[in-house]
Design a protein around this motif. Structure first.
Motif, short mmCIF file in Angstrom:
data_model
loop_
_atom_site.label_atom_id
_atom_site.label_comp_id
_atom_site.label_asym_id
_atom_site.label_seq_id
_atom_site.Cartn_x
_atom_site.Cartn_y
_atom_site.Cartn_z
N GLU A 50 50.60 27.17 26.87
CA GLU A 50 50.17 27.31 25.37
C GLU A 50 51.01 26.30 24.57
OE1 GLU A 50 49.76 31.05 23.75
OE2 GLU A 50 49.17 32.04 25.73
N LYS A 51 50.28 25.99 23.65
CA LYS A 51 50.88 24.66 22.91
C LYS A 51 51.48 25.17 21.68
CE LYS A 51 49.49 21.34 25.38
NZ LYS A 51 50.28 20.53 26.42
N ALA A 52 52.57 24.71 21.24
CA ALA A 52 53.50 25.08 19.88
C ALA A 52 54.00 23.87 19.65
CB ALA A 52 54.25 26.10 20.18
N ASP A 53 54.27 23.74 18.22
CA ASP A 53 55.21 22.79 17.53
C ASP A 53 56.57 23.20 17.60
OD1 ASP A 53 53.06 20.58 17.08
OD2 ASP A 53 52.14 22.25 15.89
N VAL A 54 56.77 24.72 17.23
CA VAL A 54 58.17 24.90 16.83
C VAL A 54 58.07 26.43 17.53
CG1 VAL A 54 59.60 25.73 14.87
CG2 VAL A 54 58.28 23.57 14.54
N VAL A 55 59.43 26.62 18.09
CA VAL A 55 59.57 28.12 18.48
C VAL A 55 60.69 28.64 17.57
CG1 VAL A 55 58.68 28.05 20.61
CG2 VAL A 55 61.08 27.18 20.15
N ILE A 56 60.57 29.99 17.21
CA ILE A 56 61.74 30.62 16.61
C ILE A 56 61.76 31.92 17.03
CG2 ILE A 56 62.36 31.67 14.20
CD1 ILE A 56 60.39 29.64 12.71
N MET A 57 63.10 32.03 17.69
CA MET A 57 63.21 33.07 18.69
C MET A 57 64.74 33.63 18.71
SD MET A 57 62.37 30.84 21.84
CE MET A 57 62.31 32.10 23.10
N VAL A 58 65.13 34.74 19.44
CA VAL A 58 66.46 34.83 19.71
C VAL A 58 67.20 33.78 20.39
CG1 VAL A 58 68.01 36.43 21.08
CG2 VAL A 58 65.75 37.27 19.89
N GLY A 59 68.42 33.61 19.76
CA GLY A 59 69.16 32.41 20.43
C GLY A 59 69.51 32.15 21.77
N ASP A 60 69.82 33.13 22.53
CA ASP A 60 70.22 33.15 23.80
C ASP A 60 68.82 32.89 24.53
OD1 ASP A 60 69.07 35.73 23.40
OD2 ASP A 60 70.24 36.53 25.43
N ALA A 61 67.86 33.30 24.20
CA ALA A 61 66.29 33.12 24.71
C ALA A 61 65.99 31.61 24.46
CB ALA A 61 65.24 34.08 24.29
N LEU A 62 66.21 31.06 23.39
CA LEU A 62 66.00 29.61 22.97
C LEU A 62 66.93 28.70 23.79
CD1 LEU A 62 64.57 27.66 21.27
CD2 LEU A 62 66.53 28.00 19.54
N SER A 63 68.09 29.25 24.20
CA SER A 63 69.03 28.30 24.95
C SER A 63 68.54 28.13 26.40
CB SER A 63 70.44 28.86 25.13
OG SER A 63 71.10 29.16 23.70
N ASP A 64 67.98 29.37 26.88
CA ASP A 64 66.88 29.24 28.15
C ASP A 64 65.88 27.94 28.02
OD1 ASP A 64 68.80 31.22 29.01
OD2 ASP A 64 67.43 32.87 29.00
N LEU A 65 65.29 28.01 27.00
CA LEU A 65 64.24 27.18 26.99
C LEU A 65 64.68 25.71 26.86
CD1 LEU A 65 61.70 28.84 24.59
CD2 LEU A 65 61.58 28.65 27.21
N GLU A 66 65.86 25.58 26.14
CA GLU A 66 66.64 24.25 26.06
C GLU A 66 67.16 23.76 27.44
OE1 GLU A 66 68.59 24.04 21.80
OE2 GLU A 66 69.50 25.50 23.25
N ARG A 67 67.71 24.71 28.19
CA ARG A 67 68.02 24.09 29.54
C ARG A 67 67.12 24.20 30.44
NH1 ARG A 67 72.16 28.24 28.41
NH2 ARG A 67 70.51 29.90 28.97
N ALA A 68 65.80 24.45 30.08
CA ALA A 68 64.35 24.51 30.92
C ALA A 68 63.55 23.05 30.47
CB ALA A 68 63.50 25.56 30.85
N LYS A 69 64.30 22.40 29.43
CA LYS A 69 63.81 21.31 28.87
C LYS A 69 62.48 21.34 27.95
CE LYS A 69 67.21 18.95 30.83
NZ LYS A 69 68.27 18.31 29.89
N ARG A 70 62.28 22.73 27.61
CA ARG A 70 60.78 22.89 26.82
C ARG A 70 61.10 22.75 25.48
NH1 ARG A 70 57.01 24.84 29.98
NH2 ARG A 70 57.70 25.76 31.91
N THR A 71 62.28 22.28 24.75
CA THR A 71 62.62 21.84 23.52
C THR A 71 62.91 20.60 23.43
OG1 THR A 71 64.81 22.90 23.23
CG2 THR A 71 62.75 24.21 22.90
N GLN A 72 62.84 19.91 22.38
CA GLN A 72 63.60 18.51 21.83
C GLN A 72 64.92 18.62 21.75
OE1 GLN A 72 61.33 16.48 19.13
NE2 GLN A 72 59.30 16.65 19.93
N THR A 73 65.65 17.79 22.43
CA THR A 73 67.10 17.50 22.16
C THR A 73 67.51 17.52 20.97
OG1 THR A 73 67.29 16.77 24.63
CG2 THR A 73 69.22 16.70 23.06
#
Length: 266
Positions: A76-99
């Motif tokens: 599913e496509k999204a431009d922005v995600v707004i969520m719980v910080g530790d869950a966002l950190s998981d997405l960052e480690r998975a390279k699903r967000t822009q550095t």
């Protein structure tokens, strides 16, 4: 609806858009804790930027198909995600967000509700909260960060973990307060910002400081964002002092003013 000075909004939003002219649909996947604030602020962003926000709700974590990580994992496509910080950190480690795109947005405490018209219990101290929980016929908590804390940590801290196993239940996907409003559960625990918008309940208050758990909310631009500049502009706007006045009115605290912030369950 709070109205911001047009010059302030134009500076916050348009400066981040780098001259883009076309009006676009900017898709935001968002978990419940910050959703009320975004809905209140969306018209101001849309007016200043010319873009339209498409809000896609879902939990920050969990096994449901609606959970944000699961939505992204199936494409599913999204431009922005707004969520719980530790869950966002998981997405960052998975390279699903822009550095470097992460923006800290708010800290959210846990609160308690009862059905409207029911006696309002005392939860002002650890001892009072413990007694209220033991006396309650049933208790509900969410399937996100606040519920994970309640079920794995709060009951143990209060020394009533065994007693709560038979009457405490997780509510998936939908607001906990909606089940309390129907009378399904006597007490409901969730982030304050998710409890306040629900009718049919009485807000009892936040948990005592000694057993409180603060959930950090943060946002980031996704790795495959179609409109990354518009997404960055949105996050800049949401973190601005003027927007934060609306954020705090929904039951959250600004990050810089919070006494503590916790990204993971202790």
């Amino acid at each position: 609806m709070r109205t911001f000075p047009s010059s302030l909004l134009a500076t916050l939003v348009l400066a981040s858009l780098s001259g883009t002219a076309a009006a676009d649909d900017v898709t935001v996947m968002i978990s419940g804790g910050f959703k009320a604030a975004l809905e209140k602020l969306a018209p101001d962003y849309e007016k200043a930027s010319g873009h339209h926000l498409v809000i896609v709700p879902g939990p920050s974590m969990g096994k449901t198909p609606q959970a944000i990580p699961n939505r992204l994992a199936r494409g599913e496509k999204a431009d922005v995600v707004i969520m719980v910080g530790d869950a966002l950190s998981d997405l960052e480690r998975a390279k699903r967000t822009q550095t470097g795109s992460r923006v800290e947005l708010a800290d959210s405490p846990i609160g308690v509700v009862v059905k409207k018209g029911a006696p309002v219990p005392d939860i002002k101290t650890d001892a009072a909260l413990r007694a209220t929980l033991l006396q309650a016929r049933s208790v509900a908590y969410s399937d996100s960060a606040s519920g994970r804390y309640v079920s794995t940590t709060l009951f143990k801290k209060l020394g009533i973990d065994n007693q709560m196993q038979t009457k405490a239940r997780m509510v998936e996907r939908i607001p906990v307060a909606s089940e309390v409003a129907k009378g399904t559960y006597a007490l409901g625990f969730q982030q304050v910002s998710e409890l306040l918008p629900v009718s049919g309940v009485t807000f009892v208050g936040e948990l005592p400081d000694n057993v409180q758990y603060i959930t950090r909310f943060a946002g980031a631009v996704t790795a495959n964002a179609t409109h990354p500049q518009a997404g960055k502009a949105l996050l800049t706007f949401l973190a601005s002092p003027q927007a934060q006045k609306v954020v705090t009115a929904t039951g959250m605290h600004t990050v810089k003013a919070a006494a503590k912030a916790t990204d993971t369950v202790q």
